[in-house]
Design an enzyme around this catalytic site. Structure first.
Site, mmCIF file in Angstrom:
data_model
loop_
_atom_site.group_PDB
_atom_site.id
_atom_site.type_symbol
_atom_site.label_atom_id
_atom_site.label_comp_id
_atom_site.label_asym_id
_atom_site.label_seq_id
_atom_site.Cartn_x
_atom_site.Cartn_y
_atom_site.Cartn_z
ATOM 1 N N SER A 49 0.861 -1.183 0.000
ATOM 2 C CA SER A 49 0.000 0.000 0.000
ATOM 3 C C SER A 49 0.897 1.232 0.000
ATOM 4 C CB SER A 49 -0.900 0.005 1.238
ATOM 5 O OG SER A 49 -0.118 0.259 2.397
ATOM 6 N N ASP A 84 -0.589 -1.539 -4.254
ATOM 7 C CA ASP A 84 -1.998 -1.769 -3.908
ATOM 8 C C ASP A 84 -2.709 -0.415 -3.771
ATOM 9 O OD1 ASP A 84 -4.220 -3.279 -3.112
ATOM 10 O OD2 ASP A 84 -3.668 -3.175 -0.995
ATOM 11 N N HIS A 85 -3.826 -0.245 -4.422
ATOM 12 C CA HIS A 85 -4.597 1.012 -4.367
ATOM 13 C C HIS A 85 -3.727 2.240 -4.627
ATOM 14 C CE1 HIS A 85 -8.400 -0.677 -3.106
ATOM 15 N NE2 HIS A 85 -7.712 -1.498 -2.354
ATOM 16 N N GLU A 135 -9.679 -0.384 -10.841
ATOM 17 C CA GLU A 135 -10.807 -0.605 -9.934
ATOM 18 C C GLU A 135 -12.035 0.166 -10.394
ATOM 19 O OE1 GLU A 135 -10.096 -0.439 -5.699
ATOM 20 O OE2 GLU A 135 -12.074 0.399 -5.314
ATOM 21 N N HIS A 207 -10.997 -7.881 -3.543
ATOM 22 C CA HIS A 207 -10.330 -7.233 -2.404
ATOM 23 C C HIS A 207 -11.047 -7.654 -1.123
ATOM 24 C CE1 HIS A 207 -7.621 -4.069 -4.221
ATOM 25 N NE2 HIS A 207 -8.121 -4.690 -5.262
ATOM 26 N N GLY A 208 -10.408 -7.336 0.014
ATOM 27 C CA GLY A 208 -11.064 -7.616 1.285
ATOM 28 C C GLY A 208 -11.171 -9.103 1.579
ATOM 29 N N ASN A 229 -7.057 -10.541 -2.477
ATOM 30 C CA ASN A 229 -6.158 -9.758 -1.615
ATOM 31 C C ASN A 229 -6.425 -10.033 -0.136
ATOM 32 O OD1 ASN A 229 -5.615 -8.597 -4.064
ATOM 33 N ND2 ASN A 229 -6.142 -6.514 -3.453
HETATM 34 P P1 13P Z 1 -8.279 -7.190 3.856
HETATM 35 O O1 13P Z 1 -7.472 -6.252 4.682
HETATM 36 O O2 13P Z 1 -9.713 -7.159 4.195
HETATM 37 O O3 13P Z 1 -7.726 -8.571 3.881
HETATM 38 O O4 13P Z 1 -8.206 -6.643 2.355
HETATM 39 C C1 13P Z 1 -6.958 -6.515 1.732
HETATM 40 C C2 13P Z 1 -7.066 -5.806 0.448
HETATM 41 O O5 13P Z 1 -8.048 -5.888 -0.256
HETATM 42 C C3 13P Z 1 -5.919 -4.999 0.024
HETATM 43 O O6 13P Z 1 -6.165 -4.290 -1.134
#
Ligand code: 13P
Length: 287
Positions: A49, A84-85, A135, A207-208, A229
């Site tokens: 990130s 990331d992002h 995204e 993601h997530g 991710n």
């Molecule tokens: P989490 O923190 O929910 O595992 O998501 C990570 C993510 O999507 C990073 O871009």
């Protein structure tokens, strides 16, 4: 050697499994993920990130460290180093620093501006042999202090962005970064199926990855998700193992205060989480 994420994701899409992106924060984190990937013969994506990049003193430090670790640790599995992002400026910094992959998160721009900036970055990445993730539809939860509301992406906008030539597409389908609230409605598989219908072969990114029930992960993979991710779960297991170590008073005994010993239980915990996820995503033995 670092590789673009393109080939590993196309293989994953065709083989109906997903490659894990594990976010790194320091040398220990990176070592834990690389060791596990090598042991399990799994391809892997290291996510960085913008906050983690700053913490590690900058993207050049990160790229140099990861490249050296791959060499010194004799890592043979494909490894992608991925922003990331990323912001527009962050993407250019990582391209210069020697990353092999970037995510341009233009989801907060109006779609026309997202398209314009993504188009430009797709061109630059193609010249450098790098992969690029875009995204559409913001992912919920908090990431580096930025709270997204979480939404379902518009399948037509997904197609518009996929057609720009990105390598992979992150589309919001009700997923949230971090812990899921008790009243979470779950992933919207109708949205995912509608997106897949529009974007065809494009590898999709979820993601997530922390806290999504296993059956939903498997269903998402069956519907075209090829990259998942994971960040928060590694942080939680690391923190819990470290807390237990300190509470046991071991850091005060003998040489227990040695930072290498102090961090060891957390590192083992990260390895355990990475292994669990790679098994769930089906990437074991796919390197
Ligand atoms: P989490 O923190 O929910 O595992 O998501 C990570 C993510 O999507 C990073 O871009």
């Amino acid at each position: 050697m670092l590789v673009s994420a393109k080939e590993m994701l196309e293989k994953a899409r065709d083989g109906k499994y997903a490659v894990g992106q594990f976010n790194i924060n320091n040398l220990e984190w990176t070592k834990a993920v690389l060791q596990t990937a090598e042991e399990l013969k799994s391809p892997v994506i290291l996510g960085v990130s913008e906050g983690a990049g700053k913490y590690m003193t900058g993207y050049k430090t990160v790229a140099s460290m990861v490249k050296a670790m791959i060499e010194e640790m004799k890592i043979t599995v494909p490894v992608a180093l991925h922003l990331d992002h990323g912001s527009y400026e962050g993407c250019y910094k990582c391209i210069e620093a020697g990353f092999s992959s970037i995510m341009f998160d233009g989801s907060h721009y109006p779609i026309a501006e997202n398209v314009e900036k993504t188009t430009e970055l797709v061109k630059v990445c193609a010249e450098k042999g790098m992969s690029i993730e875009a995204e559409v539809g913001s992912i919920g939860g908090e990431e580096d202090g930025v709270v997204g509301m979480g939404e379902c992406a518009d399948p037509d906008e997904c197609k518009q962005v996929a057609d720009l030539g990105v390598t992979m597409l992150a589309a919001g389908i009700g997923n949230i970064h971090g812990k899921y609230p008790a009243n979470w409605a779950g992933l919207s598989f109708d949205t995912l199926a509608a997106i897949k219908d529009k974007v065809g072969d494009m590898p999709l990114v979820l993601h997530g990855g922390t806290g999504i029930p296993e059956d939903q992960i498997k269903k998402a993979i069956s519907l075209g998700v090829a990259k998942i991710n994971v960040n928060t779960e590694c942080q939680l297991t690391f923190a819990e193992a470290t807390r237990k170590y300190i509470e046991a008073g071991k850091d005060l005994e003998g040489k227990g205060f040695d930072p290498r010993k102090l961090l060891a239980p957390g590192v083992e915990a990260i390895k355990g989480t990475v292994k669990e996820k790679m098994e769930l995503f089906g990437s074991v033995g796919k390197a």
